[in-house]
Design an enzyme around this catalytic site. Structure first.
Site, mmCIF file in Angstrom:
data_model
loop_
_atom_site.group_PDB
_atom_site.id
_atom_site.type_symbol
_atom_site.label_atom_id
_atom_site.label_comp_id
_atom_site.label_asym_id
_atom_site.label_seq_id
_atom_site.Cartn_x
_atom_site.Cartn_y
_atom_site.Cartn_z
ATOM 1 N N GLU A 1 0.995 -1.336 -0.065
ATOM 2 C CA GLU A 1 -0.062 -0.049 -0.038
ATOM 3 C C GLU A 1 0.710 1.120 0.013
ATOM 4 O O GLU A 1 1.910 1.168 0.528
ATOM 5 C CB GLU A 1 -0.905 0.189 1.310
ATOM 6 C CG GLU A 1 -1.941 -1.266 1.357
ATOM 7 C CD GLU A 1 -2.816 -1.023 2.722
ATOM 8 O OE1 GLU A 1 -2.429 -0.310 3.328
ATOM 9 O OE2 GLU A 1 -3.566 -1.797 2.682
ATOM 10 N N LYS B 1 2.049 4.552 1.350
ATOM 11 C CA LYS B 1 2.372 5.115 2.918
ATOM 12 C C LYS B 1 2.189 6.749 2.775
ATOM 13 O O LYS B 1 2.949 7.259 2.005
ATOM 14 C CB LYS B 1 3.729 4.699 3.430
ATOM 15 C CG LYS B 1 3.831 5.096 4.751
ATOM 16 C CD LYS B 1 5.102 4.664 5.185
ATOM 17 C CE LYS B 1 5.300 4.898 6.873
ATOM 18 N NZ LYS B 1 5.052 6.087 7.558
ATOM 19 N N ARG C 1 -2.702 9.538 11.557
ATOM 20 C CA ARG C 1 -3.402 8.251 11.728
ATOM 21 C C ARG C 1 -4.855 8.569 12.443
ATOM 22 O O ARG C 1 -4.967 9.088 13.536
ATOM 23 C CB ARG C 1 -2.461 7.346 12.310
ATOM 24 C CG ARG C 1 -3.177 6.133 12.703
ATOM 25 C CD ARG C 1 -2.502 5.006 12.109
ATOM 26 N NE ARG C 1 -2.871 3.757 12.512
ATOM 27 C CZ ARG C 1 -1.927 2.736 12.832
ATOM 28 N NH1 ARG C 1 -0.677 2.818 12.716
ATOM 29 N NH2 ARG C 1 -2.397 1.422 12.965
ATOM 30 N N ARG D 1 -2.946 8.280 16.780
ATOM 31 C CA ARG D 1 -2.179 7.384 17.129
ATOM 32 C C ARG D 1 -1.955 7.030 18.630
ATOM 33 O O ARG D 1 -1.707 5.907 19.177
ATOM 34 C CB ARG D 1 -0.812 7.447 16.384
ATOM 35 C CG ARG D 1 0.119 6.238 16.542
ATOM 36 C CD ARG D 1 1.189 6.798 15.765
ATOM 37 N NE ARG D 1 2.265 5.523 15.577
ATOM 38 C CZ ARG D 1 3.189 5.592 16.742
ATOM 39 N NH1 ARG D 1 3.155 6.259 17.789
ATOM 40 N NH2 ARG D 1 3.960 4.649 16.968
ATOM 41 N N GLU E 1 -5.201 7.239 6.999
ATOM 42 C CA GLU E 1 -4.615 8.400 7.274
ATOM 43 C C GLU E 1 -5.246 9.679 6.571
ATOM 44 O O GLU E 1 -5.386 9.377 5.490
ATOM 45 C CB GLU E 1 -3.136 7.848 6.346
ATOM 46 C CG GLU E 1 -2.072 9.011 6.981
ATOM 47 C CD GLU E 1 -1.197 8.731 8.374
ATOM 48 O OE1 GLU E 1 -1.610 7.573 8.991
ATOM 49 O OE2 GLU E 1 -0.313 9.293 8.561
ATOM 50 N N PHE F 1 -7.225 2.531 5.414
ATOM 51 C CA PHE F 1 -6.457 0.999 4.982
ATOM 52 C C PHE F 1 -6.575 -0.092 6.105
ATOM 53 O O PHE F 1 -6.426 -1.227 5.342
ATOM 54 C CB PHE F 1 -5.017 1.330 4.945
ATOM 55 C CG PHE F 1 -4.471 2.007 6.351
ATOM 56 C CD1 PHE F 1 -4.225 1.400 7.212
ATOM 57 C CD2 PHE F 1 -3.868 3.538 6.413
ATOM 58 C CE1 PHE F 1 -3.657 1.716 8.720
ATOM 59 C CE2 PHE F 1 -3.653 3.962 7.410
ATOM 60 C CZ PHE F 1 -3.434 3.078 8.483
ATOM 61 N N ARG G 1 4.036 -3.987 17.180
ATOM 62 C CA ARG G 1 5.024 -3.606 16.020
ATOM 63 C C ARG G 1 5.379 -4.932 15.722
ATOM 64 O O ARG G 1 5.615 -5.638 16.330
ATOM 65 C CB ARG G 1 6.117 -2.810 16.620
ATOM 66 C CG ARG G 1 6.922 -2.097 15.308
ATOM 67 C CD ARG G 1 8.068 -1.229 16.025
ATOM 68 N NE ARG G 1 7.585 -0.074 16.713
ATOM 69 C CZ ARG G 1 7.127 1.245 15.984
ATOM 70 N NH1 ARG G 1 7.094 1.114 14.705
ATOM 71 N NH2 ARG G 1 6.749 2.082 16.522
ATOM 72 N N LYS H 1 7.361 -1.361 6.633
ATOM 73 C CA LYS H 1 7.448 -0.116 5.815
ATOM 74 C C LYS H 1 8.698 -0.040 5.035
ATOM 75 O O LYS H 1 9.762 -0.422 5.570
ATOM 76 C CB LYS H 1 7.058 0.958 6.665
ATOM 77 C CG LYS H 1 8.251 0.995 8.041
ATOM 78 C CD LYS H 1 7.804 2.324 8.918
ATOM 79 C CE LYS H 1 8.764 2.064 10.139
ATOM 80 N NZ LYS H 1 8.338 3.014 11.250
#
Ligand code: AMP
Length: 582
Positions: A248, A250, A255, A270, A300, A340, A415, A421
């Site tokens: 996707e 970025k 966010r 976030r 986003e 997303f 994470r 990313k």
């Protein structure tokens, strides 16, 4: 529980320099409090009245607290101010003044719940006359408290309790209080990730046991702790790791986790703060374009040029962050939300579902329109295709790409390599920035002596041990004026000894509570015997070479949002590979 008893715990927590001891003290406390007290106690320990998404704040600036102290102690405001200048701590001021008063016998009877309820009442005062009511409320409370209790109430109200306790330590301590060890941590963490409310988790555990914890489900209106991405340096490595995957764009904006219940829409950042008032245009778009009665989804939000369809740079988008004039801003630079991920819709919890299903349901749920769009995406197993998509994104002024594992669930609060990313900056030497927490500073020498500060001591976060480990002494990147400003800020969070969650071999001139995060740019990561980041037994740790501050303090990041030890190790490995390839 009497508030005085809680204060004894505060004192013990404050005195310890060991994280393990902190964990023991907390589990003892969690065993001792009553079920209905545990949520307030957890909030107070975290220096808040409720989780951030509820947006409840005391709202009393220093001046007002000093006025309340004057009123409670019957001492003239001027004298209170002078004493505050001398002692630098509102807690010590009120404690000393109350000690000097004679009729102390009636005090000290406050319970934890009474103190919490009255602080809540102070926070809830709004509108006309609220300032006076807040002062009165606080002064009544302080007048009923014993000197030491008043010390902690005043500090709390000013946001200066500084016990420095992190979420993981609280989760561990809760587990120990109930099970005798840390074994419940994963289940507690799961519940926390779904509701973002540690007080609620604690109360459920104590009230309903593990059954209650296991029954936690996503709920509209309760933000879900957000999934975060790992990084890799090249498209090949991404494909090697994920195989066929989604890629996707970025986008660099805000966010947003959107919660919709009928016409009621809430948006969380976030950090899980309620940011709904910042986005009237998005809220309206959600009502119009979401084909579900109830939904939780993420995207986003960025400013887009309506003429050309181009995404503006972050500097334009970020202007939306303001208290006043939001409506005008929304007219001048309307935002578009690039959706997303889907977490929930009309009774269906999508968080355990694989990415492919979530994405398909998201595509069905978003109606065509101008305010909500889907983040562009391709599915591929060809590194060349990833590379092309990446280059195109960069040319369009986007930040890069996020690759997503097709069969991965939504990993709340974590994470991981389910999202990877790739940003342009990794492709050179270490030109990517790192976010570090400030844990102390050094008085300057030479020309800096005048400023009273010469360098900052920076640390990264270690998720495993819930501690902060040093990585750099940072001596450049700020103007003289900024050095002075940062010293003044740090002086306000000064502590007398190394905080329990800080692991450091270096002794700065001044220790501060880990609170402020700054972004630093460095030439590279090197091995170093003096820093504790990544250090093991005889192995050296890691340090930043030529670190310099870029920008200013990151208001949007909590200390635990700084980069982690694990990420530093990964960057170090990445840097080695890039060097070899170069
Ligand atoms: P970073 O802040 O560099 O760790 O990158 C992760 C952030 O990128 C997320 O928190 C999102 O705010 C943002 N982001 C932009 N586009 C996407 C996307 N398509 N998927 C996931 N995150 C995205």
């Amino acid at each position: 529980m009497r508030f005085a008893k809680l204060v004894d715990y505060f004192e013990r927590l404050e005195a310890t320099t060991k994280r393990l001891e902190m964990f023991d003290i907390l589990s003892e406390l969690f065993r001792e409090v009553e079920v209905e007290e545990i949520a307030p106690v957890v909030y107070l320990l975290e220096e808040q009245l409720a989780p951030p998404f509820r947006g409840i704040e005391i709202g009393m600036a220093e001046k007002l607290v000093l006025r309340a102290i004057a009123k409670a102690t019957g001492v003239e405001e001027g004298r209170v101010a002078t004493l505050y200048k001398k002692l630098g701590d509102p807690g010590l001021v009120v404690e000393r003044l109350l000690e000097q008063k004679k009729e102390a016998s009636a005090r000290g009877k406050l319970t934890v719940l009474a103190v919490y309820t009255r602080l809540m009442e102070i926070a809830e005062q709004t509108g006309e006359g609220s300032v006076e009511r807040k002062i009165q409320g606080l002064s009544d409370l302080l007048a009923e408290a014993g000197p030491k209790e008043a010390r902690y109430i005043a500090r709390f109200v000013m946001g200066r309790l500084r016990l420095g306790i992190g979420d993981p330590t609280i989760l561990d301590a809760l587990s120990k209080a109930v099970a005798g060890d840390r074994s419940l941590r994963p289940e507690l963490e799961r519940a926390y990730n779904l509701c973002s409310d540690l007080g609620l988790v604690a109360r459920t555990l104590r009230g309903q046991g593990l059954e209650g914890i296991r029954a936690f489900r996503v709920r509209v209106g309760h933000p879900i702790r957000m999934a975060l991405a790992e990084r890799l340096p090249t498209a090949e490595e991404i494909i090697r790791r994920l195989g066929r995957c989604a890629v996707e764009v970025k986008i660099d904006g805000f966010r947003c986790q959107v919660h919709k219940q009928g016409d009621a829409v809430e948006i969380f950042s976030r950090n899980l703060e309620r940011t709904t008032p910042m986005f009237p245009d998005i809220v309206e778009g959600v009502r119009r374009q979401v084909a579900a009665r109830e939904a939780i989804f993420e995207g986003e939000a960025v400013a887009v040029n309506e003429e050309t369809g181009e995404i503006y740079p972050f500097q334009v988008t970020v202007q939306r962050k303001r208290k006043h004039g939001v409506e005008e801003m929304a007219r001048e630079y309307p935002l578009v939300l690039y959706a997303f991920d889907l977490l929930y819709s009309d009774g269906m919890d999508y968080t355990p579902e694989p990415y492919e299903r979530r994405r398909a349901a998201l595509e069905r749920m978003i109606r065509p329109g101008d305010r909500l769009k889907l983040a562009e995406m391709i599915i591929t197993e060809d590194p060349k295709a990833v590379e092309r998509f990446f280059e195109e994104s960069i040319e369009r002024g986007l930040e890069g790409i996020v690759a997503k594992r097709l069969d991965a669930p939504y990993q709340a609060g974590a994470r991981g390599f389910h999202w990877i990313k790739l940003k342009r900056s990794y492709k050179g030497e270490l030109s990517d920035t790192l976010d570090v927490v400030l844990i102390g500073y050094f008085h300057g020498r030479g020309s800096r002596a005048r400023l009273g500060i010469g360098a900052l001591l920076g640390a990264v976060y270690d998720e495993e041990s819930d501690t902060f480990k040093t990585i750099a002494k940072i001596g450049s990147g700020l103007s003289e004026e900024e050095w002075v400003r940062i010293r003044e800020l740090l002086d306000r969070s000064r502590v007398s000894h190394r905080p329990a969650r800080v692991d450091s071999l270096i002794e700065p001139d001044v220790w501060v509570e880990p609170r402020y995060v700054v972004t630093v740019l460095a030439d590279e990561i090197t091995k170093s015997p003096v820093h504790t980041c990544g250090k093991r037994d005889d192995e050296p740790g890691y340090a930043l070479r030529f670190p310099r501050v870029v920008g200013w303090i990151r208001e949007d990041k909590r200390p635990e949002d700084a980069n982690t030890v694990r990420e530093v190790l990964e960057l170090y490995e990445m840097q080695k590979r890039v060097k070899l390839a170069g």
